[in-house]
Scaffold this motif. Structure first.
Motif, PDB file in Angstrom:
ATOM      1  N   THR A 432     -40.978   7.995 -67.472  1.00 61.51           N
ATOM      2  CA  THR A 432     -41.340   8.588 -65.801  1.00 61.51           C
ATOM      3  C   THR A 432     -40.270   9.140 -64.935  1.00 61.51           C
ATOM      4  N   THR A 452     -47.346   7.717 -62.133  1.00 60.26           N
ATOM      5  CA  THR A 452     -47.285   8.857 -62.682  1.00 60.26           C
ATOM      6  C   THR A 452     -46.950  10.245 -61.332  1.00 60.26           C
ATOM      7  N   GLY A 523     -42.600   5.955 -70.436  1.00 60.74           N
ATOM      8  CA  GLY A 523     -43.755   6.861 -69.521  1.00 60.74           C
ATOM      9  C   GLY A 523     -44.222   8.394 -70.240  1.00 60.74           C
TER      10      GLY A 523
END
Length: 624
Positions: A432, A452, A523
């Motif tokens: 991520t 996110t 992620g």
């Protein structure tokens, strides 16, 4: 002398009748042969005084036995059987490609996403990263293999059209010549010549479908399934192949008649030619387009998510797959200078259907290439406001002339240019881009849980940000705010979002910052590994996995339906053939009975001649 004459007539008649029976027996295995039957009649009697004395027998006709209705039924079923068998045979080959574990796409598809799942468990592992690249290349190769096989089938269809049209032309020419030989009175023509013509018509209908219509007199006209005249009297039309105006590698069937060349669609032809055209339009082209749509869906969704991650170098991810733009091809008869550049903008609206774009001099319109149904088209065609049709954006350049046409293939050519865009395992964006950390001095129970990226293109995505809580119900971001907060609420800024578990208190702070190089963060890999279950198609109701299985099911269903239809038509054709043979076919038992009867009659006639000779000799002896 009357006895001699009567016996001679009988002898000659029975001799010819026996020859006809022999001809029937000799042709029992001749395809299309109709048994012949001899008709007898008495000769004109002679008046002797007040009484008529018979003068024996004569053959009035040697005609073939047949029924026009049975023959017509056989012709109709023959053309339809040839069409369905051709369609079934080729459809089965496509079905085998997509159902066989050695060639289908499902196996390599699963291997690729399994490899991505493995990467998500150890994002920094070089072996896992290389495994992802290897399986990605294997998946692309499988896409290309399948697409190559479909291209080969298209070449076979082209070659089949060339050979079948040539054979149909030969048969039509021979039928026209036989019409000339038979003349205007089929009743007086040689039965064998009529059989030969019927057999040629049956073979021609097997290539083109259609019907045969008898003219007044002896000629027979033959028409294709769509009503195009192949044979009219002693004239035969010529079938030919022409290149598609949008795709030169695709042949179309046309008919030359009265100096004109008219292109024929699949509905205009039956038989083997119709089967080839229908296979291409209803099985081959839709399968190619759907395969390309799946490849497009994979590349677009995977690239979008890959952009939302960072690689081991700490850089934002780029394209993972290379994908060509949709193809837009102008008609060869266009007179303007217009051209289009296309791109996929809305995957959920992309259906893969080929579309025709037409310019009437003022406005553009879109319609389906296969059915002609109108399709909604919005926009003005500029860079700022492109045309939008079925999820594809079209930017117009140049000037179109009235009547110009273009073929839009949104996905049919997608697999051709599909490839893996990276070859360095470290370039896989598994992490991520940003991460969140809690201040060590925090007193509350708030813990960042789900982080996110919502907009990978946000210019401030990697800019560090600080979240500070004024109290349990208010927070600021880099001093901006305050903003209301409730437990479990999503906090968003700069293209990222997060949620907190627990309850923060006044003075608690959280820091969002870019993920550094060499991070083992997984992620983005976790999201990538589940993209096969992402609802991407049909208004976001169908997943990528669903599209793959749907393609396999659709191809199998088409092949199964074609096979069932061919089997049913074969039964109908067999019944029609049996009905024709029960009337026109040679029956050995019947011919044997006729032969025995005629042989006995021939012997009796010979005895009559012998008796007449004895009578004549007795008269000569009496007067000698």
């Amino acid at each position: 002398m009357s006895v001699m004459s009567t016996g001679t007539s009988a002898l000659l008649a029975f001799q010819r009748a026996l020859a006809t029976v022999s001809h029937n027996v000799a042709n029992i295995n001749t395809e299309g042969y109709s048994r012949q039957k001899v008709s007898f009649a008495t000769q004109t009697p002679t008046l002797f005084g007040s009484q008529y004395i018979g003068n024996g027998t004569q053959i009035t006709d040697i005609a073939r036995v047949g029924d026009q209705l049975a023959t017509s039924r056989l012709l109709d079923s023959t053309g339809e059987l040839a069409r369905l068998q051709q369609l079934s045979s080729l459809s089965d080959r496509v079905d085998t490609l997509f159902s066989d574990s050695a060639t289908n796409i499902a196996g390599q598809w699963s291997n690729f996403f399994d490899a991505v799942t493995g990467l998500s468990s150890e994002a920094a592992g070089t072996a896992n990263r290389q495994n992802v690249l290897d399986n990605a290349n294997a998946l692309v190769t499988r896409f290309k293999q399948l697409n190559g096989q479909l291209d080969s089938l298209n070449t076979e269809v082209n070659n089949g059209l060339l050979s079948t049209t040539n054979e149909a032309n030969r048969l039509a020419s021979e039928i026209a010549k036989l019409n000339g030989k038979i003349g205007s009175n089929a009743a007086s023509a040689a039965p064998d010549l009529l059989d030969q013509r019927d057999q040629l018509i049956k073979e021609l209908v097997g290539y083109t479908g259609g019907t045969a219509v008898s003219q007044d007199g002896g000629a027979i006209n033959v028409y294709t399934a769509g009503g195009q005249a192949m044979v009219v009297g002693t004239s035969a039309a010529t079938l030919t192949t022409v290149a598609d105006p949008y795709q030169p590698g695709k042949l179309q069937v046309a008919i030359k008649t009265q100096g004109n060349t008219v292109t024929l669609g699949s509905s205009s032809m039956g038989g083997q030619i119709g089967g080839l055209l229908e296979f291409r339009s209803s099985v081959l082209e839709p399968t190619t387009a759907e395969l390309g749509r799946i490849a497009t869906g994979l590349a677009v969704t995977y690239n979008q998510q890959h952009h939302a991650g960072v690689d081991l170098y700490g850089n934002l991810g780029g394209d993972f797959f290379n994908l060509p733009a949709p193809s837009v091809t102008g008609n060869s008869a266009n007179t303007g200078t217009a051209s289009f550049s296309a791109s996929v903008q809305d995957l959920s609206k992309l259906d893969g259907q080929n579309l025709l774009l037409k310019f009437d001099g003022t406005n553009w319109s879109a319609s389906r290439a296969d059915t002609g149904a109108n399709v909604a088209m919005t926009g003005s065609g500029t860079a700022a406001d492109p045309f939008m049709v079925n999820g594809v954006a079209l930017q117009l350049s140049g000037a179109a002339a009235a009547g110009d046409k273009f073929l839009l293939q949104p996905t049919a050519t997608a697999v051709t240019g599909l490839s893996v865009a990276i070859n360095d395992p470290s370039r896989i964006a598994a992490a991520t881009p940003v991460s969140v950390s809690s201040d060590l001095a925090n007193l509350g129970t708030g813990v960042a849980s789900r982080m996110t990226v919502t907009d990978a293109g946000n210019a401030n995505l990697l800019t560090p940000a600080s979240i500070s809580f004024i109290d349990a119900n208010q927070f600021t971001i880099d001093g901006a705010g305050p903003y209301a907060y409730t437990a479990g609420q999503t906090i968003s800024a700069n293209g990222w979002s997060l949620t907190l578990d627990g309850a923060p208190v006044a003075g608690d702070a959280f820091t969002v910052g870019p993920t550094g190089a060499g991070s083992s963060n997984n992620g983005n890999a976790l999201i990538l590994s589940n993209l096969d279950d992402a609802k991407a198609f049909n208004g976001k109701t169908i997943t990528l996995n669903g599209a793959v299985s749907g393609l396999t099911t659709a191809v199998g269903s088409s092949a199964r339906q074609a096979s069932l239809a061919a089997d049913a038509q074969e039964a109908i054709n067999t019944n029609a053939q049996d009905a024709r043979d029960s009337i026109s076919g040679v029956n050995l038992d019947e011919e044997a009975a006729d032969m025995l009867r005629l042989q006995q009659a021939y012997q009796a006639a010979s005895q009559l001649i012998s008796t007449a000779d004895n009578m004549f000799q007795s008269i000569l002896s009496a007067i000698r």
